[in-house]
Design an enzyme around this catalytic site. Structure first.
Site, PDB file in Angstrom:
ATOM      1  N   GLY A  29       0.917  -1.217  -0.094  1.00 38.46           N
ATOM      2  CA  GLY A  29       0.012   0.131   0.015  1.00 38.46           C
ATOM      3  C   GLY A  29       0.924   1.552  -0.158  1.00 38.46           C
ATOM      4  N   GLU A  33       3.517   6.662  -7.734  1.00 38.46           N
ATOM      5  CA  GLU A  33       3.698   6.630  -9.127  1.00 38.46           C
ATOM      6  C   GLU A  33       4.570   5.263  -9.447  1.00 38.46           C
ATOM      7  OE1 GLU A  33       1.658   7.693 -11.677  1.00 38.46           O
ATOM      8  OE2 GLU A  33       2.867   6.681 -13.088  1.00 38.46           O
ATOM      9  N   HIS A  35       4.237   2.235  -7.923  1.00 39.69           N
ATOM     10  CA  HIS A  35       3.498   1.091  -7.945  1.00 39.69           C
ATOM     11  C   HIS A  35       2.676   1.215  -9.178  1.00 39.69           C
ATOM     12  CE1 HIS A  35       4.359   1.912  -3.454  1.00 39.69           C
ATOM     13  NE2 HIS A  35       4.520   0.442  -3.585  1.00 39.69           N
ATOM     14  N   GLN A  58       8.188  -9.056   7.667  1.00 39.98           N
ATOM     15  CA  GLN A  58       9.472  -8.605   7.037  1.00 39.98           C
ATOM     16  C   GLN A  58      10.291  -7.430   7.662  1.00 39.98           C
ATOM     17  OE1 GLN A  58       7.309  -7.967   3.415  1.00 39.98           O
ATOM     18  NE2 GLN A  58       8.668  -6.230   3.074  1.00 39.98           N
ATOM     19  N   GLY A 144       8.831  -4.159  -8.154  1.00 41.07           N
ATOM     20  CA  GLY A 144       9.626  -3.066  -8.487  1.00 41.07           C
ATOM     21  C   GLY A 144      11.269  -3.444  -8.472  1.00 41.07           C
ATOM     22  N   LYS A 146      13.551  -1.475  -7.978  1.00 37.89           N
ATOM     23  CA  LYS A 146      13.828  -0.720  -6.741  1.00 37.89           C
ATOM     24  C   LYS A 146      14.695  -1.604  -5.836  1.00 37.89           C
ATOM     25  CE  LYS A 146      12.329   2.273  -3.910  1.00 37.89           C
ATOM     26  NZ  LYS A 146      13.017   1.930  -2.628  1.00 37.89           N
ATOM     27  N   ASP A 147      13.699  -2.689  -5.344  1.00 32.31           N
ATOM     28  CA  ASP A 147      14.144  -3.795  -4.390  1.00 32.31           C
ATOM     29  C   ASP A 147      14.944  -4.884  -5.259  1.00 32.31           C
ATOM     30  OD1 ASP A 147      12.944  -2.708  -2.251  1.00 32.31           O
ATOM     31  OD2 ASP A 147      11.253  -2.610  -3.457  1.00 32.31           O
ATOM     32  N   SER A 182       9.640   6.192  -3.253  1.00 32.54           N
ATOM     33  CA  SER A 182       9.434   5.258  -2.508  1.00 32.54           C
ATOM     34  C   SER A 182       8.439   5.442  -1.425  1.00 32.54           C
ATOM     35  CB  SER A 182      10.920   5.227  -1.421  1.00 32.54           C
ATOM     36  OG  SER A 182      10.711   4.757  -0.294  1.00 32.54           O
ATOM     37  N   SER A 183       7.686   4.777  -0.884  1.00 35.92           N
ATOM     38  CA  SER A 183       6.567   5.185   0.213  1.00 35.92           C
ATOM     39  C   SER A 183       7.213   5.790   1.365  1.00 35.92           C
ATOM     40  CB  SER A 183       5.804   3.750   0.647  1.00 35.92           C
ATOM     41  OG  SER A 183       5.356   3.148  -0.308  1.00 35.92           O
TER      42      SER A 183
END
Ligand code: PAF
Length: 293
Positions: A29, A33, A35, A58, A144, A146-147, A182-183
């Site tokens: 959640g 942009e 996601h 996690q 994503g 990014k991870d 990033s969130s």
């Protein structure tokens, strides 16, 4: 758009069982942009189920599980406007229940990088992703880029456990000045946001050195580290092979430049996936080339 709280509700949705691949986009959640770009990528293939679940297993001791941003209404309206077929938003008991005893242990790819600094993190990620795949039964899952380490650790699970899901890594979406979305950017004030640009500068410096012909891992990592010092706390600046994440002295072939640092209250990560040849450096990917979709 259907909102399902349980895997039984999901299984009853006939609209998801069409003659096209079913696509899962797993999220926690607090959508942005980045996601949404994964959802758009998935929708080119078939109906999309977005999962929204802030997975406690996690997060380590003292990490931001309680503070992690949660805004289901805002998330749902963004997904609705993209035409997503269904959202899977399970509660804690659906995901872990009373008998949630089985976990999935990662292999060597989880050693070092985020796995070193966050013990147990990838066990939590793999366990929840295995449950999400079991609940949704997708043909394709989109993660994503990014991870980066997460993508490659999950790929190993899917391969070793014969899960039969095609994985795609969607490119990192950046602000015009390079900051990766990033969130956790929501935790940053204006000054910290400027400071956070050191992650992008660090990766850019590493790439420039490779483009100039340097092939020594230590020289590239040292340059990246120098730029990263502007952060409040540096966790790592590394060069690893793709897909196995080996840490080799000579940089060549498919690689990832990966950094992690704390800026103010936020732990931030970023990376460049690259292909390094004798002739230069081009953009790369981690799981499967998304440009062909
Ligand atoms: O990348 C994330 O948001 C999470 O790690 C994931 C894959 C949804 C598992 O909780």
């Amino acid at each position: 758009m259907e909102i399902c709280r349980t895997s039984v509700e999901l299984a009853a949705r006939k609209s998801l069982r069409v003659d096209k691949p079913l696509v899962l986009v797993p999220t926690m959640g607090a959508l942005h942009e980045g996601h949404l770009s994964l959802v758009r990528l998935g929708r080119r293939l078939g109906p999309v189920v977005v999962s929204i679940f802030v997975n406690p297993t996690q997060f380590g001791e003292g990490e931001d599980f309680d503070a992690y941003p949660r805004d289901l209404d805002a998330d749902l309206s963004m997904l609705e406007s993209l035409g997503v077929e269904a959202v899977f938003a399970p509660g804690m008991s659906e995901m872990y229940g009373d008998d949630g005893e089985v976990t999935v242990l990662p292999g060597r790819r989880a050693m070092g990088l985020c796995g070193g600094d966050r013990p147990g993190h990838f066990t939590g990620v793999l366990t929840v992703v295995a449950k999400l795949i079991g609940a949704v039964r997708p043909d394709v899952a989109v993660f994503g880029r990014k991870d980066a380490q997460q993508c490659l650790v999950i790929a190993q699970m899917v391969e070793d456990l014969k899960m039969g899901v095609r994985l795609i890594d969607g490119p990192t979406i950046r602000e015009p000045d390079g900051l990766a979305l990033s969130s956790r950017n929501r935790y940053l004030d204006t000054g910290q946001r400027d400071q956070a640009l050191c992650l992008f500068r660090s990766l850019t410096a590493g790439r420039q050195l490779l483009a100039a012909g340097e092939r020594g891992r230590d020289a590239v990592a040292a340059t990246m580290l120098r730029e990263l010092k502007a952060a409040d706390e540096v966790e790592y600046a590394e060069v690893r092979r793709v897909p196995g994440l080996e840490n080799e002295k000579r940089v060549t072939g498919r690689i990832v430049l990966a950094v992690a640092a704390k800026v103010g209250p936020a732990r931030l990560i970023d990376n460049f996936a690259l292909e390094v040849t004798d002739h230069g450096v081009i953009d790369g990917f981690l799981l499967g080339d998304p440009t062909g979709i």
